[in-house]
Motif scaffolding. Structure first.
Motif, short mmCIF file in Angstrom:
data_model
loop_
_atom_site.label_atom_id
_atom_site.label_comp_id
_atom_site.label_asym_id
_atom_site.label_seq_id
_atom_site.Cartn_x
_atom_site.Cartn_y
_atom_site.Cartn_z
N ASP A 1 0.81 -1.22 0.00
CA ASP A 1 0.00 0.00 0.00
C ASP A 1 0.85 1.27 0.00
O ASP A 1 0.40 2.31 -0.49
N PHE A 2 2.03 1.18 0.59
CA PHE A 2 2.83 2.40 0.80
C PHE A 2 4.30 2.04 0.77
O PHE A 2 4.69 0.96 1.24
N ALA A 3 5.12 2.92 0.21
CA ALA A 3 6.59 2.72 0.26
C ALA A 3 7.26 4.05 0.55
O ALA A 3 6.81 5.11 0.08
N PHE A 4 8.32 3.99 1.33
CA PHE A 4 9.14 5.18 1.60
C PHE A 4 10.55 4.90 1.10
O PHE A 4 11.21 3.96 1.57
N ILE A 5 11.01 5.68 0.14
CA ILE A 5 12.33 5.49 -0.47
C ILE A 5 13.29 6.50 0.13
O ILE A 5 13.15 7.72 -0.08
N ASP A 6 14.28 6.00 0.89
CA ASP A 6 15.18 6.90 1.62
C ASP A 6 16.54 6.25 1.87
O ASP A 6 17.02 6.22 3.00
N ALA A 7 17.14 5.69 0.82
CA ALA A 7 18.47 5.09 0.99
C ALA A 7 19.46 5.77 0.04
O ALA A 7 19.38 6.99 -0.15
N ASP A 8 20.39 5.01 -0.54
CA ASP A 8 21.39 5.59 -1.44
C ASP A 8 20.71 6.21 -2.66
O ASP A 8 19.87 5.59 -3.31
N LYS A 9 21.08 7.44 -2.93
CA LYS A 9 20.33 8.21 -3.95
C LYS A 9 20.62 7.76 -5.38
O LYS A 9 19.79 7.95 -6.28
N GLU A 10 21.79 7.18 -5.61
CA GLU A 10 22.12 6.73 -6.97
C GLU A 10 21.12 5.68 -7.46
O GLU A 10 20.93 5.51 -8.65
N SER A 11 20.51 4.98 -6.53
CA SER A 11 19.60 3.89 -6.91
C SER A 11 18.13 4.31 -6.86
O SER A 11 17.25 3.46 -6.97
N CYS A 12 17.86 5.60 -6.71
CA CYS A 12 16.46 6.00 -6.45
C CYS A 12 15.52 5.63 -7.60
O CYS A 12 14.37 5.25 -7.37
N ASN A 13 16.02 5.68 -8.83
CA ASN A 13 15.14 5.31 -9.95
C ASN A 13 14.78 3.83 -9.92
O ASN A 13 13.63 3.45 -10.12
N ARG B 1 5.99 -1.43 -9.04
CA ARG B 1 5.44 -2.76 -9.35
C ARG B 1 4.86 -3.41 -8.09
O ARG B 1 3.90 -4.17 -8.17
N LEU B 2 5.44 -3.13 -6.95
CA LEU B 2 5.00 -3.79 -5.71
C LEU B 2 3.73 -3.15 -5.12
O LEU B 2 2.98 -3.79 -4.38
N ILE B 3 3.54 -1.86 -5.44
CA ILE B 3 2.42 -1.11 -4.86
C ILE B 3 1.12 -1.37 -5.65
O ILE B 3 1.15 -1.49 -6.86
N LYS B 4 0.03 -1.40 -4.90
CA LYS B 4 -1.29 -1.54 -5.54
C LYS B 4 -1.70 -0.23 -6.20
O LYS B 4 -1.21 0.82 -5.82
N LYS B 5 -2.66 -0.30 -7.09
CA LYS B 5 -3.28 0.94 -7.58
C LYS B 5 -3.91 1.65 -6.38
O LYS B 5 -4.52 1.00 -5.53
N GLY B 6 -3.72 2.95 -6.29
CA GLY B 6 -4.23 3.70 -5.13
C GLY B 6 -3.20 3.78 -4.01
O GLY B 6 -3.40 4.51 -3.04
N GLY B 7 -2.12 3.04 -4.16
CA GLY B 7 -1.05 3.08 -3.16
C GLY B 7 -0.16 4.31 -3.37
O GLY B 7 -0.26 5.01 -4.39
N ILE B 8 0.70 4.55 -2.39
CA ILE B 8 1.52 5.77 -2.40
C ILE B 8 3.00 5.42 -2.25
O ILE B 8 3.36 4.57 -1.42
N ILE B 9 3.84 6.10 -3.04
CA ILE B 9 5.29 6.02 -2.85
C ILE B 9 5.77 7.40 -2.43
O ILE B 9 5.50 8.39 -3.11
N ALA B 10 6.47 7.47 -1.29
CA ALA B 10 7.06 8.73 -0.84
C ALA B 10 8.56 8.65 -1.10
O ALA B 10 9.22 7.69 -0.68
#
Ligand code: SAM
Ligand code: CA
Length: 260
Positions: free
Chosen positions: A178-190, A198-207
């Motif tokens: 439902d939700f993901a927070f991306i906050d690690a090494d920046k070179e890999s952010c894409n 791909r892991l998140i459902k429709k209606g889910g949020i990535i921060a």
């Protein structure tokens, strides 16, 4: 009574303010781009300092006592500035609650402040897949996860986050989060973004955290891979028809991507 005094709060909560620290020795390895400021000063690209910032915290922050304990513990860590800002963490907790999330991913745990923050608002059968490569950092927060009674909701995976995301995809968990927070090494952010999408459902949020990178995105240098990587993702997100987005000037900048 104020929950914080300003200087401490600026050092603690805003975490990303000031000039981003481009290189650092963490646990014997060089991590070029994890996202934190160099100074404890109140210098900010978004002006969040001083009495007005204090006012915002005094009139909006509702922090669980054990979460506060972990934040204050983390502040004294040499890399304490990597911790997400408390106002941003509260927004994420509110979003997790609002969408009635059950499964969330955190990429980059550090001492586990935001991991605890999200676990606290998940239902009892909810899960945070918490990804980090440094167990020493996580050990700091783990006892407080237990003290808060949410340890059972946290599934810690100590290995490169890309590997964990690939394992989740390989085990058929696409479109189940439902939700993901991306906050690690920046070179890999894409790469993190694409796999989370791909892991998140429709209606889910990535921060996605640190999208302003202390202002460096305004003039990305060719040899600065972290800034290049963040800037490219920001440009891509603007045109990404798979999501709706909001870029917020909170902390060091956070983009919310809402999967369509
Ligand atoms: N989200 C945390 C919080 O709210 O306090 C802060 C995370 S800190 C900015 C970045 C973390 O990413 C560090 O703990 C670091 O060990 C971790 N990290 C760096 N490279 C990684 C990788 N390839 N896979 C997983 N974690 C990584
Ligand atoms: Ca960050």
């Amino acid at each position: 009574m104020p929950l914080f005094n300003v200087p401490k709060e600026v050092a603690v909560g805003t975490a990303m303010l000031g000039v981003a620290f481009a290189t650092g020795m963490l646990a014997g390895k060089r991590y070029p781009s994890l996202g934190f400021g160099t100074s404890k000063s109140s210098k900010s690209i978004i002006g969040k300092s001083g009495p007005l910032w204090q006012y915002i915290l005094d009139h909006s922050l509702r922090e669980h006592p054990i979460l506060k304990k972990l934040r204050l513990l983390t502040v004294d860590h040499p890399w304490g500035k990597m911790m997400v800002s408390c106002d941003q963490a509260q927004l994420m907790a509110n979003l997790v609650k609002l969408i009635k999330a059950k499964k969330v991913i955190e990429i980059g745990v550090f001492t586990g402040y935001n991991t605890l923050n999200m676990a606290l608002v998940l239902p009892d059968n909810g899960r945070v897949i918490a990804c980090d490569i440094n167990e020493d950092y996580v050990k700091i927060g783990k006892p407080l996860w237990k003290e808060a009674g949410v340890e059972h909701k946290i599934d810690l995976r100590i290995k490169p986050a890309i590997q964990t995301l690939d394992e989740l995809l390989a085990s058929g968990e696409a479109e189940t989060f439902d939700f993901a927070f991306i906050d690690a090494d920046k070179e890999s952010c894409n790469e993190y973004y694409e796999k989370c999408l791909r892991l998140i459902k429709k209606g889910g949020i990535i921060a996605i955290d640190n999208v302003l990178w202390s202002g460096r995105v305004l003039k990305p240098r060719k040899d600065d891979l972290a800034t290049q990587s963040i800037h490219h993702l920001n440009e891509k997100l603007l045109r990404d028809a798979r999501v709706n987005i909001s870029m917020l000037p909170m902390g060091d900048g956070v983009t919310l991507a809402f999967k369509l």
